[in-house]
Write a protein that holds these residues in place. Structure first.
Motif, mmCIF file in Angstrom:
data_model
loop_
_atom_site.group_PDB
_atom_site.id
_atom_site.type_symbol
_atom_site.label_atom_id
_atom_site.label_comp_id
_atom_site.label_asym_id
_atom_site.label_seq_id
_atom_site.Cartn_x
_atom_site.Cartn_y
_atom_site.Cartn_z
ATOM 1 N N LYS A 6 42.457 33.616 36.563
ATOM 2 C CA LYS A 6 41.707 34.664 36.520
ATOM 3 C C LYS A 6 41.504 35.234 37.876
ATOM 4 C CE LYS A 6 39.710 34.454 31.920
ATOM 5 N NZ LYS A 6 38.633 34.334 31.226
ATOM 6 N N GLN A 7 41.026 34.538 38.776
ATOM 7 C CA GLN A 7 40.867 34.718 40.137
ATOM 8 C C GLN A 7 42.106 35.387 40.925
ATOM 9 O OE1 GLN A 7 39.169 31.072 41.407
ATOM 10 N NE2 GLN A 7 37.175 31.887 41.201
ATOM 11 N N LYS A 8 43.147 34.619 40.670
ATOM 12 C CA LYS A 8 44.446 35.104 41.309
ATOM 13 C C LYS A 8 44.973 36.549 40.721
ATOM 14 C CE LYS A 8 46.569 30.908 42.828
ATOM 15 N NZ LYS A 8 47.812 29.971 42.683
ATOM 16 N N ARG A 9 44.664 36.815 39.365
ATOM 17 C CA ARG A 9 44.973 38.061 38.687
ATOM 18 C C ARG A 9 44.234 39.123 39.258
ATOM 19 N NH1 ARG A 9 43.547 37.863 32.932
ATOM 20 N NH2 ARG A 9 44.342 35.896 33.243
ATOM 21 N N LEU A 11 42.709 39.156 42.357
ATOM 22 C CA LEU A 11 43.225 39.534 43.675
ATOM 23 C C LEU A 11 44.611 40.262 43.530
ATOM 24 C CD1 LEU A 11 42.589 35.985 45.480
ATOM 25 C CD2 LEU A 11 41.277 38.294 45.847
ATOM 26 N N ARG A 12 45.570 39.977 42.673
ATOM 27 C CA ARG A 12 46.794 40.735 42.765
ATOM 28 C C ARG A 12 46.556 41.896 42.185
ATOM 29 N NH1 ARG A 12 48.616 35.878 39.727
ATOM 30 N NH2 ARG A 12 48.364 37.006 37.923
ATOM 31 N N ALA A 13 45.378 42.250 41.462
ATOM 32 C CA ALA A 13 45.167 43.609 41.021
ATOM 33 C C ALA A 13 44.591 44.506 42.240
ATOM 34 C CB ALA A 13 44.285 43.475 39.855
ATOM 35 N N SER A 14 43.737 43.777 43.147
ATOM 36 C CA SER A 14 43.191 44.365 44.148
ATOM 37 C C SER A 14 44.021 44.771 45.271
ATOM 38 C CB SER A 14 42.128 43.339 44.777
ATOM 39 O OG SER A 14 41.100 43.142 43.895
ATOM 40 N N ALA A 15 45.240 43.969 45.313
ATOM 41 C CA ALA A 15 46.365 44.050 46.343
ATOM 42 C C ALA A 15 47.490 45.012 45.909
ATOM 43 C CB ALA A 15 46.697 42.617 46.730
ATOM 44 N N ASN A 16 47.287 45.315 44.590
ATOM 45 C CA ASN A 16 48.426 46.196 44.158
ATOM 46 C C ASN A 16 48.598 47.453 44.875
ATOM 47 O OD1 ASN A 16 50.565 47.087 42.429
ATOM 48 N ND2 ASN A 16 49.030 48.070 40.946
ATOM 49 N N ARG A 17 47.764 48.149 45.347
ATOM 50 C CA ARG A 17 48.014 49.582 46.103
ATOM 51 C C ARG A 17 47.571 49.213 47.375
ATOM 52 N NH1 ARG A 17 48.487 53.837 42.492
ATOM 53 N NH2 ARG A 17 47.789 53.232 40.533
ATOM 54 N N MET A 18 47.677 47.980 48.045
ATOM 55 C CA MET A 18 47.404 47.884 49.522
ATOM 56 C C MET A 18 48.863 48.097 50.225
ATOM 57 S SD MET A 18 45.026 44.418 49.644
ATOM 58 C CE MET A 18 45.289 44.515 51.621
ATOM 59 N N ARG A 19 48.696 48.369 51.489
ATOM 60 C CA ARG A 19 50.039 48.500 52.236
ATOM 61 C C ARG A 19 50.299 47.322 52.974
ATOM 62 N NH1 ARG A 19 52.987 52.746 51.994
ATOM 63 N NH2 ARG A 19 54.065 52.494 53.860
ATOM 64 N N PRO A 20 51.220 46.605 53.401
ATOM 65 C CA PRO A 20 51.239 45.410 54.094
ATOM 66 C C PRO A 20 50.722 45.761 55.563
ATOM 67 C CG PRO A 20 53.516 45.692 52.941
ATOM 68 C CD PRO A 20 52.446 46.773 52.649
ATOM 69 N N GLN A 87 38.474 33.492 52.449
ATOM 70 C CA GLN A 87 37.015 33.901 52.469
ATOM 71 C C GLN A 87 36.519 34.096 53.890
ATOM 72 O OE1 GLN A 87 34.253 31.235 50.873
ATOM 73 N NE2 GLN A 87 32.664 32.604 50.619
ATOM 74 N N SER A 88 35.903 35.451 54.167
ATOM 75 C CA SER A 88 35.458 35.619 55.541
ATOM 76 C C SER A 88 34.295 34.507 55.921
ATOM 77 C CB SER A 88 35.114 36.911 55.713
ATOM 78 O OG SER A 88 34.450 37.098 56.800
ATOM 79 N N SER A 89 34.428 34.309 57.530
ATOM 80 C CA SER A 89 33.456 33.359 57.727
ATOM 81 C C SER A 89 32.168 34.436 58.119
ATOM 82 C CB SER A 89 33.524 32.621 58.865
ATOM 83 O OG SER A 89 34.170 33.641 60.018
ATOM 84 N N ASN A 90 32.437 35.680 58.165
ATOM 85 C CA ASN A 90 31.219 36.587 58.499
ATOM 86 C C ASN A 90 30.653 37.041 56.991
ATOM 87 O OD1 ASN A 90 29.527 38.506 59.255
ATOM 88 N ND2 ASN A 90 30.915 39.796 60.178
ATOM 89 N N ASP A 92 28.833 39.493 55.976
ATOM 90 C CA ASP A 92 28.701 40.818 55.905
ATOM 91 C C ASP A 92 30.357 41.223 55.288
ATOM 92 O OD1 ASP A 92 26.199 41.208 56.905
ATOM 93 O OD2 ASP A 92 26.854 41.451 58.795
ATOM 94 N N ASN A 93 31.281 40.624 55.558
ATOM 95 C CA ASN A 93 32.646 40.847 55.047
ATOM 96 C C ASN A 93 33.047 40.000 53.458
ATOM 97 O OD1 ASN A 93 32.821 42.413 57.417
ATOM 98 N ND2 ASN A 93 33.881 40.819 58.487
ATOM 99 N N ARG A 94 32.140 39.666 53.204
ATOM 100 C CA ARG A 94 32.570 38.711 51.842
ATOM 101 C C ARG A 94 32.304 39.575 50.616
ATOM 102 N NH1 ARG A 94 29.631 32.971 53.003
ATOM 103 N NH2 ARG A 94 31.018 32.550 54.855
ATOM 104 N N ALA A 95 32.327 40.889 50.503
ATOM 105 C CA ALA A 95 32.570 41.743 49.313
ATOM 106 C C ALA A 95 33.468 41.294 48.391
ATOM 107 C CB ALA A 95 32.546 43.092 49.653
ATOM 108 N N LEU A 96 34.620 41.189 48.810
ATOM 109 C CA LEU A 96 35.585 40.774 47.762
ATOM 110 C C LEU A 96 35.669 39.296 47.366
ATOM 111 C CD1 LEU A 96 38.568 41.597 46.432
ATOM 112 C CD2 LEU A 96 39.539 40.778 48.454
ATOM 113 N N SER A 97 35.273 38.403 48.288
ATOM 114 C CA SER A 97 35.316 36.808 47.807
ATOM 115 C C SER A 97 34.184 36.607 47.046
ATOM 116 C CB SER A 97 35.131 36.094 49.240
ATOM 117 O OG SER A 97 34.026 36.233 49.927
ATOM 118 N N SER A 98 32.835 37.227 47.175
ATOM 119 C CA SER A 98 31.640 37.157 46.048
ATOM 120 C C SER A 98 32.372 37.612 44.791
ATOM 121 C CB SER A 98 30.433 38.057 46.684
ATOM 122 O OG SER A 98 30.787 39.358 46.735
ATOM 123 N N ARG A 99 32.827 38.622 44.539
ATOM 124 C CA ARG A 99 33.419 39.153 43.271
ATOM 125 C C ARG A 99 34.459 38.180 42.649
ATOM 126 N NH1 ARG A 99 35.410 44.923 44.355
ATOM 127 N NH2 ARG A 99 36.128 44.693 42.052
#
Length: 103
Positions: A6-9, A11-20, A87-90, A92-99
């Motif tokens: 579920k977590q990978k799914r 993340l894949r959905a979150s990366a769908n519209r990202m550009r490399p 996961q970010s070490s900072n 403040d940048n952990r919005a995605l990993s907390s979800r």
């Protein structure tokens, strides 16, 4: 770090519209490249890496190199694109990993 299906799914959905934001060319994989990837993941947590036609590596080679030399998780290998998560070490940048870890 091992992610559930579920977590990978998610993340894949979150990366769908990202550009490399990184590309691998004829120079291949190196420790310097991996350091730059780690820095980008520390601020973004999720990135896409594109493998160019003239590269001598495959997505499986990239995944193996990344997982054996760092704590970065390979979320997806699709065609000539690899999606990476860490996961970010900072805090403040952990919005995605907390979800992700709440799933």
């Amino acid at each position: 770090m091992e992610l559930t299906g579920k977590q990978k799914r998610f993340l894949r959905a979150s990366a769908n519209r990202m550009r490399p934001i990184f590309e691998i060319g004829k120079n291949g994989l190196s420790k310097v490249w991996l350091d730059e990837i780690s820095k980008a993941l520390d601020s973004r947590e999720l990135i896409k890496v594109n493998i160019l036609q003239n590269a001598s590596v495959t997505p499986s080679d990239v995944a193996e190199f990344v997982m054996s030399h760092s704590d970065i998780t390979v979320v997806q290998k699709l065609g000539k694109t690899v999606v990476l998560f860490k996961q970010s070490s900072n805090e403040d940048n952990r919005a995605l990993s907390s979800r992700v870890f709440s799933i």
